[in-house]
Design a protein around this motif. Structure first.
Motif, short mmCIF file in Angstrom:
data_model
loop_
_atom_site.label_atom_id
_atom_site.label_comp_id
_atom_site.label_asym_id
_atom_site.label_seq_id
_atom_site.Cartn_x
_atom_site.Cartn_y
_atom_site.Cartn_z
N VAL A 69 5.31 -8.89 -6.89
CA VAL A 69 5.86 -9.67 -8.00
C VAL A 69 5.55 -8.96 -9.31
N ALA A 70 6.32 -9.27 -10.33
CA ALA A 70 6.24 -8.51 -11.59
C ALA A 70 4.90 -8.68 -12.29
N ASP A 71 4.29 -9.88 -12.19
CA ASP A 71 3.07 -10.13 -12.97
C ASP A 71 1.79 -9.76 -12.24
N ALA A 72 1.88 -9.12 -11.09
CA ALA A 72 0.69 -8.72 -10.34
C ALA A 72 0.51 -7.21 -10.41
N PRO A 73 -0.66 -6.71 -10.81
CA PRO A 73 -0.89 -5.26 -10.79
C PRO A 73 -0.68 -4.71 -9.38
N LEU A 74 0.03 -3.60 -9.27
CA LEU A 74 0.40 -3.07 -7.96
C LEU A 74 -0.83 -2.74 -7.11
N ARG A 75 -1.84 -2.16 -7.74
CA ARG A 75 -3.04 -1.80 -6.98
C ARG A 75 -3.70 -3.03 -6.38
N ASP A 76 -3.73 -4.13 -7.12
CA ASP A 76 -4.32 -5.37 -6.60
C ASP A 76 -3.49 -5.91 -5.44
N THR A 77 -2.16 -5.86 -5.56
CA THR A 77 -1.30 -6.34 -4.48
C THR A 77 -1.54 -5.56 -3.20
N VAL A 78 -1.63 -4.23 -3.34
CA VAL A 78 -1.85 -3.39 -2.15
C VAL A 78 -3.21 -3.68 -1.53
N LEU A 92 -3.85 -3.36 15.22
CA LEU A 92 -2.74 -2.52 14.79
C LEU A 92 -3.18 -1.52 13.73
N LEU A 93 -2.45 -0.40 13.65
CA LEU A 93 -2.70 0.64 12.65
C LEU A 93 -1.59 0.54 11.61
N TRP A 94 -1.95 0.17 10.39
CA TRP A 94 -0.98 -0.20 9.39
C TRP A 94 -0.72 0.92 8.39
N LEU A 95 0.55 1.04 8.00
CA LEU A 95 0.95 1.82 6.83
C LEU A 95 1.69 0.87 5.91
N LEU A 96 1.21 0.72 4.68
CA LEU A 96 1.85 -0.16 3.70
C LEU A 96 2.62 0.68 2.69
N ILE A 97 3.87 0.28 2.44
CA ILE A 97 4.68 0.90 1.39
C ILE A 97 5.10 -0.22 0.46
N VAL A 98 4.54 -0.23 -0.74
CA VAL A 98 4.69 -1.37 -1.65
C VAL A 98 5.30 -0.89 -2.96
N VAL A 99 6.34 -1.58 -3.40
CA VAL A 99 7.03 -1.22 -4.64
C VAL A 99 6.80 -2.30 -5.69
N HIS A 100 6.71 -1.87 -6.94
CA HIS A 100 6.59 -2.77 -8.09
C HIS A 100 7.78 -2.45 -8.99
N PRO A 101 8.94 -3.09 -8.77
CA PRO A 101 10.15 -2.71 -9.50
C PRO A 101 10.00 -2.78 -11.01
N ALA A 102 9.15 -3.67 -11.51
CA ALA A 102 9.00 -3.82 -12.96
C ALA A 102 8.50 -2.55 -13.63
N THR A 103 7.74 -1.74 -12.88
CA THR A 103 7.21 -0.49 -13.43
C THR A 103 7.73 0.74 -12.71
N SER A 104 8.68 0.56 -11.78
CA SER A 104 9.23 1.68 -11.00
C SER A 104 8.12 2.45 -10.29
N SER A 105 7.13 1.73 -9.79
CA SER A 105 5.99 2.35 -9.11
C SER A 105 6.00 1.99 -7.63
N VAL A 106 5.52 2.92 -6.82
CA VAL A 106 5.43 2.68 -5.38
C VAL A 106 4.11 3.24 -4.88
N VAL A 107 3.50 2.53 -3.92
CA VAL A 107 2.26 2.97 -3.30
C VAL A 107 2.48 3.10 -1.80
N VAL A 108 2.08 4.23 -1.24
CA VAL A 108 2.04 4.44 0.21
C VAL A 108 0.57 4.42 0.60
N ALA A 109 0.16 3.46 1.43
CA ALA A 109 -1.26 3.25 1.70
C ALA A 109 -1.52 3.09 3.18
N ALA A 110 -2.64 3.68 3.64
CA ALA A 110 -3.08 3.56 5.03
C ALA A 110 -4.49 2.99 5.05
N PRO A 111 -4.62 1.67 5.22
CA PRO A 111 -5.96 1.08 5.28
C PRO A 111 -6.59 1.31 6.64
#
Length: 487
Positions: A69-78, A92-111
């Motif tokens: 969502v727009a009002d949540a910092p992307l790093r916190d969301t991930v 399960l072995l997860w790969l997260l791909i999370v976009v923040h359209p408000a800032t045109s930012s995307v995170v690819v994360a492997a926890p």
């Protein structure tokens, strides 16, 4: 994935939720299936996630595509999403791909699986994809076949800093060597190298400010200023870097000369942080050439993503962060100087364990029970009496690192103290809590002036990193640390 160019193009396009889907096939995943509200709740995804979908990979590999969502910092969301899905589905072995359209930012994360997982991530500004971003995604695609556990382990290695760090250090060492060898003016070889390393460190620090948009609002300020200076006849060291370092960053706006004001809206840090050192005053005619400075500004820095956030126990990112300033300085010192001064880079895991246990012991000696500290770290509510006891202990606490180097222990402890202050009821923003702890509780000493300078810069970044100011001139300067961080 056929080329780094294709990888970079996929990342550049991934600034909306539908545009995340093309990232899946190169990484070995099938078609993504939308998650309805019930499925999102089952995975523990909270209100910071607007929508999502899931895709199967080989074996236990799963990809989760999410829109923040727009009002949540992307790093916190991930971070929150990673903690929830690994806790709900640890098999399960997860790969997260999370976009923040408000800032045109995307995170690819492997926890990593587990309740206290550390997230390894690639955070990308889709409008400014770097060569290193494309290299990381392409390497992940190359590693996508094989046993699922090994694939996920390799992804985490690629998304963490170590793989990027090795490449960066090799290139940085080459640039520092070229700066020293090609410098014009009178200075011994050792002095040339020390000044080349200092100049490189300053430019790297400016890249962190640039990443925040605090160099005249231009996230490519250094390259644009370099190109403009070369087009106007050159002399980058004398006519660009000197006014920037010594006439702008260390000078309040009202006292800046016309040449400094012409650089635009640049924050005032503190007079001591960007002051000429003794070696610079002894070698006033030494100048680095435009060609080698171009390899630093337009070559090295243009290839790598820079973030002003330091890695932590919970997050490691495939980007150059402030810790690398100190790590680079300590690793590029001459071997003889390292031995004689005892300079040694301390790994983050040791900093977190030694610093954390030392802080706990100090606070327990000031009357805070171990159980209260554990609850505070877990963000559990504290009883009023426990909050007051913790508040008093923090007010009385003093931390001294008598060989602080570039400040690794002090930065870690500053952040820990500020987090505990929040648990004790301090409702101010994180920057204000850290500023308060810095001016009252944190002290350091080192024999090396450049290390002390780097320590002060890292502490300043830690204080201002989460500031929301978009106007560079609204950034508050670092408090005077002359009595806190000493040579």
């Amino acid at each position: 994935m056929s080329s780094l160019r294709n990888a970079a193009a996929l990342l550049a396009a991934a600034h909306t939720f539908p545009a995340l889907a093309p990232l899946l096939p190169p990484l070995g995943f099938g078609t993504a299936i939308p998650l309805d509200a019930a499925a999102r709740r089952e995975l523990g995804l909270d209100r910071t996630v607007r929508r999502g979908s899931i895709a199967n990979g080989s074996g236990t590999l799963r990809a989760l595509l999410l829109e923040s969502v727009a009002d949540a910092p992307l790093r916190d969301t991930v971070s929150r999403a990673a903690a929830h899905v690994t806790a709900r589905s640890p098999q399960l072995l997860w790969l997260l791909i999370v976009v923040h359209p408000a800032t045109s930012s995307v995170v690819v994360a492997a926890p990593a699986p587990g309740a206290r997982t550390r997230v390894a991530a690639l955070a990308v500004d889709a409008a400014h994809v770097t060569d290193s971003d494309g290299e990381t995604l392409a390497a992940m695609a190359d590693a996508a076949s094989g046993v699922d556990l090994l694939v996920h382990h390799r992804w985490r290695e690629l998304l963490g800093r170590d793989a990027l760090t090795r490449r960066f250090y090799r290139e940085l060492e080459g640039v520092v060597g070229e700066l020293a060898e090609s410098a014009q003016g009178h200075a011994a070889a050792a002095a040339r190298r020390e000044l080349a390393l200092l100049c490189s460190s300053r430019v790297l620090f400016l890249a962190f400010l640039e990443a925040k948009g605090w160099l005249d609002g231009d996230r490519e300020f250094l390259r644009h200023a370099f190109d403009a200076r070369c087009a106007a006849g050159g002399g980058v060291h004398r006519r660009l870097l000197d006014p920037l370092f010594f006439g702008t960053l260390n000078t309040p706006v009202a006292r800046r000369a016309p040449a400094a004001r012409a650089l635009g809206r640049i924050p005032f840090l503190n007079g001591g942080l960007f002051a000429r050192g003794p070696l610079e005053r002894r070698t006033p005619d030494l100048r680095f050439t435009d060609e080698t400075l171009g390899r630093l500004i337009g070559g090295l820095l243009a290839r790598y993503r820079v973030t002003a956030h330091e890695s932590s126990a919970a997050w490691t990112e495939a980007a150059i962060d402030p810790e690398m300033l100190g790590r680079a300085f300590e690793s590029l010192m001459a071997a003889g100087e390292r031995r004689s001064s005892g300079a040694f880079y301390t790994p983050a895991a040791i900093i977190e364990r030694v610093g954390g246990e030392g802080l706990d012991a100090a606070l327990e000696s000031l009357g805070v029970a171990a159980g209260v500290l554990g609850a505070a770290r877990d963000h559990a509510p504290l009883a009023p009496a426990d909050r007051e006891r913790l508040r008093r202990a923090l007010a009385a606490l003093r931390v001294l690192d008598p060989a602080c180097g570039s400040g690794a222990f002090l930065v870690h402890l500053l952040e820990r103290i500020a987090d505990l202050a929040a648990a004790a009821g301090d409702e101010r923003g994180v920057g204000d809590r850290r500023r308060d702890a810095l001016t009252r509780s944190v002290f350091g000493v080192d024999v090396n002036p450049t290390a002390v300078w780097l320590c002060e810069l890292r502490l300043w970044l830690s204080v201002v990193i989460d500031a929301g100011e978009s106007d560079p001139l609204a950034v508050r300067p670092l408090p005077n640390l002359d009595r806190h961080i000493r040579v």
